[in-house]
Design an enzyme around this catalytic site. Structure first.
Site, PDB file in Angstrom:
ATOM      1  N   ARG A   1      23.027 -20.888 -95.663  1.00  0.00           N
ATOM      2  CA  ARG A   1      21.939 -20.331 -94.853  1.00  0.00           C
ATOM      3  C   ARG A   1      20.550 -20.566 -95.425  1.00  0.00           C
ATOM      4  O   ARG A   1      19.606 -20.829 -94.691  1.00  0.00           O
ATOM      5  CB  ARG A   1      22.147 -18.818 -94.720  1.00  0.00           C
ATOM      6  CG  ARG A   1      23.200 -18.503 -93.752  1.00  0.00           C
ATOM      7  CD  ARG A   1      23.371 -17.031 -93.579  1.00  0.00           C
ATOM      8  NE  ARG A   1      24.482 -16.877 -92.659  1.00  0.00           N
ATOM      9  CZ  ARG A   1      25.127 -15.765 -92.427  1.00  0.00           C
ATOM     10  NH1 ARG A   1      24.762 -14.662 -93.050  1.00  0.00           N
ATOM     11  NH2 ARG A   1      26.127 -15.724 -91.592  1.00  0.00           N
TER      12      ARG A   1
ATOM     13  N   HIS B   1      18.523 -15.225 -91.968  1.00  0.00           N
ATOM     14  CA  HIS B   1      19.478 -15.961 -91.135  1.00  0.00           C
ATOM     15  C   HIS B   1      18.702 -17.051 -90.405  1.00  0.00           C
ATOM     16  O   HIS B   1      17.630 -16.798 -89.854  1.00  0.00           O
ATOM     17  CB  HIS B   1      20.132 -15.005 -90.130  1.00  0.00           C
ATOM     18  CG  HIS B   1      21.362 -15.552 -89.487  1.00  0.00           C
ATOM     19  ND1 HIS B   1      21.317 -16.572 -88.568  1.00  0.00           N
ATOM     20  CD2 HIS B   1      22.669 -15.231 -89.640  1.00  0.00           C
ATOM     21  CE1 HIS B   1      22.553 -16.846 -88.173  1.00  0.00           C
ATOM     22  NE2 HIS B   1      23.392 -16.049 -88.820  1.00  0.00           N
TER      23      HIS B   1
ATOM     24  N   HIS C   1      18.025 -10.946 -92.579  1.00  0.00           N
ATOM     25  CA  HIS C   1      19.377 -10.644 -92.083  1.00  0.00           C
ATOM     26  C   HIS C   1      20.180  -9.789 -93.047  1.00  0.00           C
ATOM     27  O   HIS C   1      20.889  -8.868 -92.632  1.00  0.00           O
ATOM     28  CB  HIS C   1      20.097 -11.973 -91.844  1.00  0.00           C
ATOM     29  CG  HIS C   1      21.492 -11.825 -91.313  1.00  0.00           C
ATOM     30  ND1 HIS C   1      21.757 -11.241 -90.097  1.00  0.00           N
ATOM     31  CD2 HIS C   1      22.691 -12.198 -91.825  1.00  0.00           C
ATOM     32  CE1 HIS C   1      23.065 -11.254 -89.882  1.00  0.00           C
ATOM     33  NE2 HIS C   1      23.662 -11.809 -90.922  1.00  0.00           N
TER      34      HIS C   1
ATOM     35  N   GLU D   1      32.056 -21.373 -90.411  1.00  0.00           N
ATOM     36  CA  GLU D   1      30.607 -21.167 -90.407  1.00  0.00           C
ATOM     37  C   GLU D   1      30.028 -21.968 -91.555  1.00  0.00           C
ATOM     38  O   GLU D   1      30.764 -22.621 -92.304  1.00  0.00           O
ATOM     39  CB  GLU D   1      30.277 -19.668 -90.517  1.00  0.00           C
ATOM     40  CG  GLU D   1      30.732 -18.879 -89.298  1.00  0.00           C
ATOM     41  CD  GLU D   1      30.366 -17.408 -89.360  1.00  0.00           C
ATOM     42  OE1 GLU D   1      29.243 -17.074 -89.752  1.00  0.00           O
ATOM     43  OE2 GLU D   1      31.242 -16.584 -89.041  1.00  0.00           O
TER      44      GLU D   1
ATOM     45  N   ARG E   1      24.285 -15.039 -99.599  1.00  0.00           N
ATOM     46  CA  ARG E   1      25.658 -14.720 -99.204  1.00  0.00           C
ATOM     47  C   ARG E   1      26.285 -15.806 -98.326  1.00  0.00           C
ATOM     48  O   ARG E   1      25.637 -16.311 -97.406  1.00  0.00           O
ATOM     49  CB  ARG E   1      25.683 -13.385 -98.448  1.00  0.00           C
ATOM     50  CG  ARG E   1      27.036 -13.030 -97.909  1.00  0.00           C
ATOM     51  CD  ARG E   1      27.071 -11.628 -97.369  1.00  0.00           C
ATOM     52  NE  ARG E   1      26.225 -11.415 -96.212  1.00  0.00           N
ATOM     53  CZ  ARG E   1      26.488 -11.838 -94.992  1.00  0.00           C
ATOM     54  NH1 ARG E   1      27.580 -12.548 -94.743  1.00  0.00           N
ATOM     55  NH2 ARG E   1      25.659 -11.552 -93.994  1.00  0.00           N
TER      56      ARG E   1
END
Ligand code: SIN
Length: 435
Positions: free
Chosen positions: A268, A226, A329, A112, A364
């Site tokens: 992100r 997100h 998110h 990711e 994160r």
């Protein structure tokens, strides 16, 4: 109504269930869920769980977590997470969590954003749901755990900075739950936002109650958006997450003109920023995420739930791009805890998204949330199992022995209490009497 227990766990996501499963069998445990057990954000987690691939990955994994977090992370927490990640996954394998595996039975690792290598284990595209189901089944097999659903956490019961349980509302009735140890695992704050991938009912209750009780909180401005939630013109509904794993498998972000505008695997916050700029530039409320150029069979096998959920909304992801836009998110801040999930209030722990270990910094890294929940709850479990004085066990044995003889019970009780008080500090006497 008053209930007594050794451990009270507020929240039934992966964190709460992992505590309930691994705390000692001789402890009485109560778990509260605000609504159903399944209405928690970990149930919605799609992507997977990051894990240290091998010893050579150690510095790289730490580096990726720090870099995604804008170097605002607490390094000690990052090191703990990385070091203890393999053991956490091993425990899940022992519980037979159905991780995707190759023909030889080896774990498949996906990638990711902001990960320098593939290091994410997963169960299809609904890892959280499949993990939650396994933990729930195991917890339900434990006779020392009582699960109470539809139970709203209203306040802590505390005196002189010592927690002795919580006040909850269960189907309109007050429940005073007296507990030796209380754990807040109520999740994040998505319910406070119009556009969020979280359940609306996850609305920061644990953090609000911590603030009310002068418990230390930190980094309340560390809120993650997100980049890719499904864009739809709806009111009052959770936004459907389109997992970062879609970009990890090659998915491309396109603007209104069909052009790529950002490296899809940046952290992100960076991807979200680029999407918002593009939306403003084209006066549009979404961009597109395209995976239709990949083999249809691969897409259907890898993302069966995303395929189904998008189709229900009129988009066939094997044929056309998905309209996406950022949505709230995750919450990186929260109740400040140490490396054993201890808060600034005695006998009170916090873990999972409600807590701030400092691990994530300001943003994160993808798939570090379930891992944080598991690694730090495992540490807290080990600490609690080692240090708790299980009054309920002593009392239960005594009730059995006294066989209805009240005088025998009372005399023995005071002797036991005196012995116990000798072992712990003298100022705990009020709590013992309350129990
Ligand atoms: C995702 O699948 O993109 C979400 C997983 C995460 O929040 O780490």
């Amino acid at each position: 109504m008053i209930l007594n227990t050794d451990v009270l766990i507020i929240g039934a996501g992966i964190t709460g269930l992992n505590f309930a499963l691994n705390l000692r069998d001789d402890l009485d445990i109560i778990v509260l869920a605000k609504n159903s057990l399944q209405e928690c954000n970990s149930y919605l987690a799609q992507g997977g769980i990051s894990v240290l691939r091998n010893e050579n990955d150690y510095e790289a994994y730490i580096g990726d977590t720090l870099s995604a977090g804008g170097f605002k992370n607490k390094r000690q927490a990052v090191e703990i997470l990385v070091k203890e990640s393999r053991a956490a996954i091993k425990r899940l394998e022992q519980l037979e969590v159905p991780f995707n595996r190759d023909k030889n039975g080896e774990l498949i690792y996906t990638r990711e954003g902001a990960h320098s290598i593939n290091r994410i284990v997963h169960c299809d595209d609904n890892t959280g749901e499949q993990l939650h189901k396994v933990l729930e089944k195991k917890v339900r097999e434990k006779t020392n755990v009582k699960l109470i659903e539809n139970c709203f956490f209203a306040d802590l019961l505390a005196s002189k900075n010592r927690c002795v349980g919580a006040l909850a509302i269960n189907e309109g009735k007050e429940l005073n739950i007296i507990a030796k140890t209380t754990i807040i695992a109520t999740g994040g704050i998505g319910g406070l936002f119009k556009n969020s991938t979280n359940f609306h009912s996850i609305s920061g209750d644990g953090i609000a109650i911590a603030i009310k009780n002068n418990i230390k909180v930190e980094h309340l401005n560390y809120i993650q958006f997100h980049p890719t939630s499904f864009y739809e013109d709806i009111e009052d509904k959770r936004r459907l997450l389109i997992s970062e794993a879609v970009r990890g498998e090659g998915g491309r972000l396109l603007n209104k003109e069909g052009s790529r505008f950002v490296n899809e695997l940046l952290p992100r916050d960076k991807v979200t920023e680029a999407i918002i700029k593009e939306e403003l530039k084209y006066k549009s409320n979404h961009v597109y995420l395209d995976i239709s150029f990949l083999e249809k069979d691969f897409v259907l096998k890898r993302f069966p739930n995303i395929y189904k959920n998008c189709l229900e909304r009129g988009i066939d992801i094997t044929k056309e791009p998905i309209p996406v836009t950022p949505a709230q998110h995750y919450f990186m801040g929260g109740i400040k805890v140490d490396m054993y999930c201890r808060t600034s209030m005695e006998n009170l722990y916090a873990a999972g998204e409600v807590s701030s270990t400092g691990l994530h910094g300001a943003n994160r890294l993808a798939s570090n949330s379930l891992l944080e929940s598991l690694v730090f709850s495992n540490r807290a479990v080990e600490y609690i199992n080692r240090t708790i004085s299980p009054y309920s066990v002593i009392f239960k044995e005594l009730i059995k022995k006294s066989d209805g003889d009240k005088d025998y019970y009372n005399n023995s009780l005071s002797i036991i209490l005196q012995q116990e008080i000798k072992k712990v500090r003298g100022d705990i006497i009020n709590e013992l009497v309350a129990l």
